[in-house]
Each structure stands twice: as C-alpha cells, then as structure tokens.
Design a protein around this motif. Structure first.
Motif, PDB file in Angstrom:
ATOM      1  N   GLY A   1      -0.191   4.992  -1.080  1.00 42.81           N
ATOM      2  CA  GLY A   1      -1.076   6.322  -0.743  1.00 42.81           C
ATOM      3  C   GLY A   1      -1.757   5.574   0.697  1.00 42.81           C
ATOM      4  O   GLY A   1      -2.422   5.016   1.068  1.00 42.81           O
ATOM      5  N   PHE A   2      -2.537   7.367   1.233  1.00 46.71           N
ATOM      6  CA  PHE A   2      -3.107   7.203   2.420  1.00 46.71           C
ATOM      7  C   PHE A   2      -4.774   6.381   2.170  1.00 46.71           C
ATOM      8  O   PHE A   2      -4.730   5.506   2.616  1.00 46.71           O
ATOM      9  CB  PHE A   2      -3.824   8.730   2.107  1.00 46.71           C
ATOM     10  N   TYR A   3      -4.982   6.064   1.274  1.00 43.97           N
ATOM     11  CA  TYR A   3      -6.852   5.427   1.238  1.00 43.97           C
ATOM     12  C   TYR A   3      -7.035   3.772   1.130  1.00 43.97           C
ATOM     13  O   TYR A   3      -6.840   3.733   1.404  1.00 43.97           O
ATOM     14  CB  TYR A   3      -7.414   5.686  -0.486  1.00 43.97           C
ATOM     15  N   SER A   4      -5.286   3.965   0.229  1.00 38.42           N
ATOM     16  CA  SER A   4      -5.159   1.961   0.152  1.00 38.42           C
ATOM     17  C   SER A   4      -4.594   2.358   1.393  1.00 38.42           C
ATOM     18  O   SER A   4      -5.071   0.825   2.245  1.00 38.42           O
ATOM     19  CB  SER A   4      -3.912   1.801  -1.123  1.00 38.42           C
TER      20      SER A   4
ATOM     21  N   LEU B   1      -5.735   3.046   4.613  1.00 34.12           N
ATOM     22  CA  LEU B   1      -6.881   2.989   4.896  1.00 34.12           C
ATOM     23  C   LEU B   1      -8.003   2.042   4.682  1.00 34.12           C
ATOM     24  O   LEU B   1      -8.315   1.413   5.632  1.00 34.12           O
ATOM     25  CB  LEU B   1      -7.648   4.300   4.880  1.00 34.12           C
ATOM     26  N   LEU B   2      -7.073   1.707   3.701  1.00 28.95           N
ATOM     27  CA  LEU B   2      -8.172   0.210   3.705  1.00 28.95           C
ATOM     28  C   LEU B   2      -7.730  -0.974   3.702  1.00 28.95           C
ATOM     29  O   LEU B   2      -8.277  -2.239   4.853  1.00 28.95           O
ATOM     30  CB  LEU B   2      -8.086   0.592   1.692  1.00 28.95           C
TER      31      LEU B   2
ATOM     32  N   ALA C   1       0.665  -1.116  -0.270  1.00 26.69           N
ATOM     33  CA  ALA C   1      -0.203  -0.244  -0.019  1.00 26.69           C
ATOM     34  C   ALA C   1       0.864   1.074   0.598  1.00 26.69           C
ATOM     35  O   ALA C   1       1.542   1.922   0.929  1.00 26.69           O
ATOM     36  CB  ALA C   1      -0.436  -0.328   1.168  1.00 26.69           C
TER      37      ALA C   1
ATOM     38  N   GLY D   1      -8.824  -0.850   7.350  1.00 23.05           N
ATOM     39  CA  GLY D   1     -10.097  -0.749   6.975  1.00 23.05           C
ATOM     40  C   GLY D   1     -10.943  -2.473   7.264  1.00 23.05           C
ATOM     41  O   GLY D   1     -11.678  -3.375   7.630  1.00 23.05           O
TER      42      GLY D   1
END
Length: 189
Positions: free
Chosen positions: A41-44, A46-47, A39, A50
């Motif tokens: 980036g920030f969103y990856s 967070l995924l 991962a 999650g």
C-alpha cells in the motif's frame, strides 16, 4: 576520479552507521530490500522511504551524494513507471486514447515501481557509501563461509565483487573522458 558518480565509492564520516559491522549493514540492506518489494500500500511504501531517509540521516550522508548514484538510472526508473501506467488496467479511468488507458491502478503501480527501484538503488548505494570496499568484501566472504563446505569458490566470488566495485569509478571516469573528447572533436569539425 569522477565525483559525479558515487556508486562503489566510500565516503568516510563519523556516524553511527559508518561504525556498524559491515555484516550488519549487508543484512540491513537485504531485509530492507525484501521489505521494499513486499510493501503493497501507499503508507507502507512511505514507511519504506522514511526508513531510507532515517538511515541517510543517521549516516550523515547528504542527499545529493546519494542522488548522484541514482542519477544515471532516473531514465530507467521513469520509463518503467511510464510503461506501468499503460500496462496495468483496472480501477477508475483517468484518460483514454484508443486502446491506451490511464487508470488508478496503473498510476498506483507506477508509483510503487518508482519507489521500489529508488529504494533498491539508494540502499545499495548507501551501503557502498558507508562501508569501505575492503570491509564489504571481507564481510561478504565471512558471510558466505559456510558455502565452502559445498565446494563453492567463496574467495573467488568475493574477489569478483571487489574487482567489479573497484572498477565502477574508473569506468565512469573513462566514459567521461571519452564523452569530453567527442565533444571537443565535434566542436572542431
């Protein structure tokens, strides 16, 4: 047994994750860790977090049970992130003091390292929380079975893993007893 340390301890519950085949859980942890370290980036990130919390919910494991496993490593995680803040340069400079700089890339790198280390320890601990030690070792031995053809001592490796995981709670209890004895001795002096 020390209830504060849950590394290597199995907590039996009735959940979907508990009833999965141990090999499936091991493969999930393996691919999850690859995904966590891939991962970017920030969103990856967070995924990835999650997914960890989704499996935590599906396993009916309470967060404090998982947190007790990473509590001894919090200092290491924070210290590593702190070093990354100053080591990684580039991007917008937030603060500068002599040759130390806090930059946007350093902060992003520190966040990524913290999430990855948290995921590494949490996923490994979750595996031991939802899988009995005997099932885990048996599954590892089955999965490493093809390595017997190249004369690798698979049974001995599995036995070493089992002994290591069995003695973590006992070692932590002994460490707690020594700490308590030292506190009592210091109070008496």
């Amino acid at each position: 047994m020390n209830k504060k340390i849950t590394i290597g301890q199995f907590i039996p519950k009735k959940s979907i994750i508990h009833h999965l085949d141990p090999r499936t859980k091991i493969i999930w942890v393996f691919f999850y860790l690859i995904m966590a370290f891939a991962a970017v980036g920030f969103y990856s990130l967070l995924l990835v977090l999650g997914l960890l919390f989704l499996f935590l919910l599906l396993s009916k494991t309470k967060f404090f049970e998982l947190f007790s496993a990473i509590r001894p490593l919090i200092f290491l995680i924070v210290f590593t992130a702190f070093l990354n803040i100053f080591y990684i340069q580039g991007g917008h400079v937030f603060y500068s003091f002599y040759f130390f700089q806090i930059t946007s890339r350093g902060v992003a790198s520190a966040f990524a390292i913290m999430v990855r280390l948290f995921c590494l320890v949490s996923a490994s601990s979750l595996l031991t929380l939802v899988t009995s030690l005997d099932d885990l070792v048996f599954a590892l031995e089955k999965m490493m079975g093809p390595l017997k053809k190249i004369k690798l001592p698979v049974s001995e490796i599995s036995l070493m893993i089992m002994i290591t995981l069995r003695f973590i709670p006992a070692f932590s209890q002994e460490l707690q007893n020594i700490t308590d004895a030292q506190k009592i001795q210091r109070g008496a002096i």
